[in-house]
Design a protein around this motif. Structure first.
Motif, PDB file in Angstrom:
ATOM      1  N   LEU A 193     -51.163  -8.912 -40.237  1.00 35.21           N
ATOM      2  CA  LEU A 193     -51.300  -7.892 -41.269  1.00 35.21           C
ATOM      3  C   LEU A 193     -50.697  -8.385 -42.569  1.00 35.21           C
ATOM      4  N   ALA A 194     -51.485  -8.333 -43.635  1.00 40.00           N
ATOM      5  CA  ALA A 194     -50.975  -8.523 -44.997  1.00 40.00           C
ATOM      6  C   ALA A 194     -51.274  -7.230 -45.738  1.00 40.00           C
ATOM      7  N   ILE A 195     -50.232  -6.482 -46.060  1.00 36.98           N
ATOM      8  CA  ILE A 195     -50.418  -5.164 -46.666  1.00 36.98           C
ATOM      9  C   ILE A 195     -49.762  -5.124 -48.034  1.00 36.98           C
ATOM     10  N   THR A 196     -50.531  -4.729 -49.021  1.00 39.31           N
ATOM     11  CA  THR A 196     -50.086  -4.707 -50.411  1.00 39.31           C
ATOM     12  C   THR A 196     -49.820  -3.270 -50.839  1.00 39.31           C
ATOM     13  N   PRO A 209     -41.986 -11.399 -39.532  1.00 33.47           N
ATOM     14  CA  PRO A 209     -42.308 -11.267 -40.960  1.00 33.47           C
ATOM     15  C   PRO A 209     -42.656 -12.603 -41.581  1.00 33.47           C
ATOM     16  N   GLY A 210     -43.551 -12.563 -42.550  1.00 29.52           N
ATOM     17  CA  GLY A 210     -43.890 -13.760 -43.308  1.00 29.52           C
ATOM     18  C   GLY A 210     -43.402 -13.650 -44.731  1.00 29.52           C
ATOM     19  N   ALA A 211     -43.866 -14.554 -45.561  1.00 31.92           N
ATOM     20  CA  ALA A 211     -43.447 -14.566 -46.963  1.00 31.92           C
ATOM     21  C   ALA A 211     -43.959 -13.327 -47.679  1.00 31.92           C
ATOM     22  N   ARG A 212     -43.136 -12.825 -48.618  1.00 35.68           N
ATOM     23  CA  ARG A 212     -43.523 -11.709 -49.470  1.00 35.68           C
ATOM     24  C   ARG A 212     -43.832 -12.237 -50.850  1.00 35.68           C
ATOM     25  N   ARG A 213     -44.815 -11.629 -51.507  1.00 39.15           N
ATOM     26  CA  ARG A 213     -45.111 -12.045 -52.879  1.00 39.15           C
ATOM     27  C   ARG A 213     -45.427 -10.815 -53.717  1.00 39.15           C
ATOM     28  N   THR A 214     -45.003 -10.869 -54.978  1.00 34.38           N
ATOM     29  CA  THR A 214     -45.215  -9.751 -55.903  1.00 34.38           C
ATOM     30  C   THR A 214     -46.034 -10.240 -57.088  1.00 34.38           C
ATOM     31  N   VAL A 215     -47.111  -9.525 -57.384  1.00 35.13           N
ATOM     32  CA  VAL A 215     -47.987  -9.866 -58.509  1.00 35.13           C
ATOM     33  C   VAL A 215     -48.355  -8.573 -59.232  1.00 35.13           C
ATOM     34  N   GLY A 217     -46.841  -5.991 -60.322  1.00 36.17           N
ATOM     35  CA  GLY A 217     -46.321  -4.713 -59.874  1.00 36.17           C
ATOM     36  C   GLY A 217     -46.694  -4.308 -58.458  1.00 36.17           C
ATOM     37  N   TRP A 218     -47.340  -5.209 -57.712  1.00 36.76           N
ATOM     38  CA  TRP A 218     -47.717  -4.934 -56.327  1.00 36.76           C
ATOM     39  C   TRP A 218     -47.129  -6.023 -55.431  1.00 36.76           C
ATOM     40  N   THR A 219     -46.590  -5.615 -54.284  1.00 36.42           N
ATOM     41  CA  THR A 219     -45.973  -6.552 -53.355  1.00 36.42           C
ATOM     42  C   THR A 219     -46.757  -6.587 -52.051  1.00 36.42           C
ATOM     43  N   THR A 220     -47.010  -7.789 -51.576  1.00 29.59           N
ATOM     44  CA  THR A 220     -47.700  -7.974 -50.304  1.00 29.59           C
ATOM     45  C   THR A 220     -46.688  -8.351 -49.225  1.00 29.59           C
ATOM     46  N   TRP A 221     -46.632  -7.555 -48.182  1.00 29.19           N
ATOM     47  CA  TRP A 221     -45.796  -7.801 -47.004  1.00 29.19           C
ATOM     48  C   TRP A 221     -46.688  -8.356 -45.903  1.00 29.19           C
ATOM     49  N   THR A 222     -46.200  -9.377 -45.193  1.00 26.79           N
ATOM     50  CA  THR A 222     -47.004  -9.982 -44.136  1.00 26.79           C
ATOM     51  C   THR A 222     -46.259  -9.950 -42.812  1.00 26.79           C
ATOM     52  N   TRP A 223     -47.015  -9.682 -41.741  1.00 29.80           N
ATOM     53  CA  TRP A 223     -46.483  -9.579 -40.389  1.00 29.80           C
ATOM     54  C   TRP A 223     -47.465 -10.221 -39.419  1.00 29.80           C
ATOM     55  N   ARG A 224     -46.909 -10.844 -38.389  1.00 30.52           N
ATOM     56  CA  ARG A 224     -47.800 -11.494 -37.421  1.00 30.52           C
ATOM     57  C   ARG A 224     -47.268 -11.302 -36.006  1.00 30.52           C
ATOM     58  N   GLU A 225     -48.125 -10.803 -35.133  1.00 32.02           N
ATOM     59  CA  GLU A 225     -47.813 -10.682 -33.703  1.00 32.02           C
ATOM     60  C   GLU A 225     -48.747 -11.619 -32.947  1.00 32.02           C
TER      61      GLU A 225
END
Length: 472
Positions: A193-196, A209-215, A217-225
């Motif tokens: 899941l990559a959710i912005t 959790p994976g790397a987070r990035r902000t562009v 004013g929006w931040t993408t959170w990443t998760w992997r199972e």
């Protein structure tokens, strides 16, 4: 799942509505590019005896890779789901579960496919038929304002919007309210899941959790199972949370507490014992089966339950009002072995999840010096209604005491019947041998008979299926 014993529990049990049939109710016509008459539509349900229309047939999903953007202000969700799967028959078309959201574009193996909504299903017809055993990739672009689904028997669940975000949670179904899915536990798959979301809003999901990035004013959170999960065990929680990222036994441990709750209050203290509880349960059940652990608390009165979402259970704050309740944490963490790693093939066997998770509670309470497992058994055994069979409780009793308490009593009675050596060996061999798989009650009976060297047919008939108080 663990339900709170309060008035809030009236909304505790979740489900989604079943899927409707095709317009004509008959087999699909073969696409014009395919002349083989053996190509046919996949079934519109997984064939579960309790929920025949839940899930779909004709294929097996290997993994979901989601890219989702959610705007809490307007409640709008946009997503792209990449689904890898294998055909289990020669397919002319197949269904995905997708509720209240619309697909704008669908491709199969890079070629445009036709699709249409049919109730809470997305019917996909690829440009060419898919051969039995063929691997294929479906990409669905979709969006809308996600909503929960209602069921008179099991309540309301799935995607629920909050003041500062949303959460998606539910059992026996929930995933179809926020992504296209084969929504039945018999079809487990890996999950990314990559959710912005707007910067400053947190988004928590399953796994590592994976790397987070902000562009802009929006931040993408990443998760992997990476371990396959049953679809109802996928979750996302969006809002203002205190997210604590740490490690335990070399693996990520992430806990999240709403900013509306005290930073060091009961909920935080209970979740703070997650590592300790995992370590104890591992001595009973074998090594912890996943790459990450932790927990998330919701401060929302609609949630009067806790759910064993894979690698990171989600708890309603009901459990922590007035106490730092670690027993519910033990219950949901026991599910990581029983229910998550080893999952159901059909919903009638839910005692294999809840009976063993309740037994995990009893073991934890004994370990803490509160009361022995036998004392917990005696309390339940003394005044129990034995009329509902644990091994086939019916839809109305799917989350009832026959599943939880009678299920746990069956586990303790088995221990008494076969002795501690065989019993505790079975508690470890069962999750080890069926790790990442799906099982039935018949599978467990066979495993217990193998572990004990005894015919246990009469034992399980009395404890799981009889309508009278069994002799202990």
């Amino acid at each position: 799942m663990r339900r709170a014993r309060t008035a809030v529990a009236a909304v505790a049990v979740l489900a989604l509505a079943g899927c409707t049939a095709d317009d004509d109710g008959g087999p699909a016509t073969t696409p014009s590019s395919t002349s083989a008459p053996s190509f046919a539509a996949g079934a519109e349900g997984a064939g579960d005896p309790y929920f025949p229309t839940y899930g779909n047939g004709g294929y097996d999903v290997g993994g979901y890779d989601l890219k989702v953007r959610y705007d809490p202000a307007g409640g709008e969700l946009r997503g792209t789901a990449t689904i890898t799967a294998t055909a289990t028959q020669a397919l002319s078309r197949f269904n995905l579960d997708l509720a209240h959201l619309a697909a704008s574009k669908v491709t199969v193996d890079g070629r445009a496919a036709t699709s249409r909504a049919d109730g809470n299903e997305l019917v996909v017809t690829p440009a060419a038929g898919l051969a039995d055993g063929a691997a294929f990739t479906v990409v669905v672009e979709y969006g809308g304002r996600p909503q929960a689904l209602n069921n008179e028997t099991l309540g309301v669940g799935g995607w629920l919007r909050t003041k500062d975000g949303a959460f998606a949670l539910g059992q026996p179904e929930s995933a179809s309210t926020w992504f296209p899915v084969n929504d039945h536990p018999s079809d487990k798959a890996t999950f990314s899941l990559a959710i912005t979301v707007p910067d400053g809003v947190q988004a928590i999901g399953n796994g590592v959790p994976g790397a987070r990035r902000t562009v802009a004013g929006w931040t993408t959170w990443t998760w992997r199972e990476r371990n396959p999960l049953a679809s109802y065990l996928a979750f996302v929680v969006i809002g203002h949370y205190r997210v604590k990222v740490g490690t335990h036994d070399g693996k990520p441990m992430i806990t999240a507490i709403p900013e509306s709750l005290p930073a060091n209050g009961n909920a935080a203290r209970a979740l703070g014992r997650t590592g300790e509880i995992v370590d104890y349960l591992a001595t009973q059940f074998g090594p912890y089966p996943f790459d990450a652990s932790g927990g998330v608390v919701l401060d929302d009165d609609r949630v009067g339950y806790a759910l064993e979402t894979q690698s990171r259970p989600v708890y309603g704050n009901t459990f922590f009002r007035g106490q730092a309740n670690a027993t519910v944490v033990a219950h949901e963490l026991a599910h990581q072995w029983f229910g998550d790693s080893v999952s159901l093939r059909r919903w009638q066997d839910i005692w294999l999840n809840e009976g063993f998770a309740t037994y995990g509670e009893w073991l934890w309470q004994e370990h803490q010096g509160e009361r022995t497992v036998q004392e917990s058994f005696d309390r339940a055994y003394a005044s129990f209604d034995w009329t509902v069979p644990t091994g086939d409780p019916g839809v109305d009793n799917l989350f009832g005491d026959a599943v939880y308490l009678r299920g746990a009593m069956t586990v303790q009675a088995l221990r008494h019947a076969i002795g501690d050596d065989a019993f505790f060996a079975l508690l470890k061999s069962w999750p080890a041998e069926h790790r990442d798989g799906n099982v039935t009650t018949e599978d467990f009976i066979a495993a217990a008979e193998k572990a004990s060297g005894r015919d246990l047919g009469d034992f399980f008939e009395a404890w799981l299926f009889g309508d009278r108080k069994p002799t202990y």
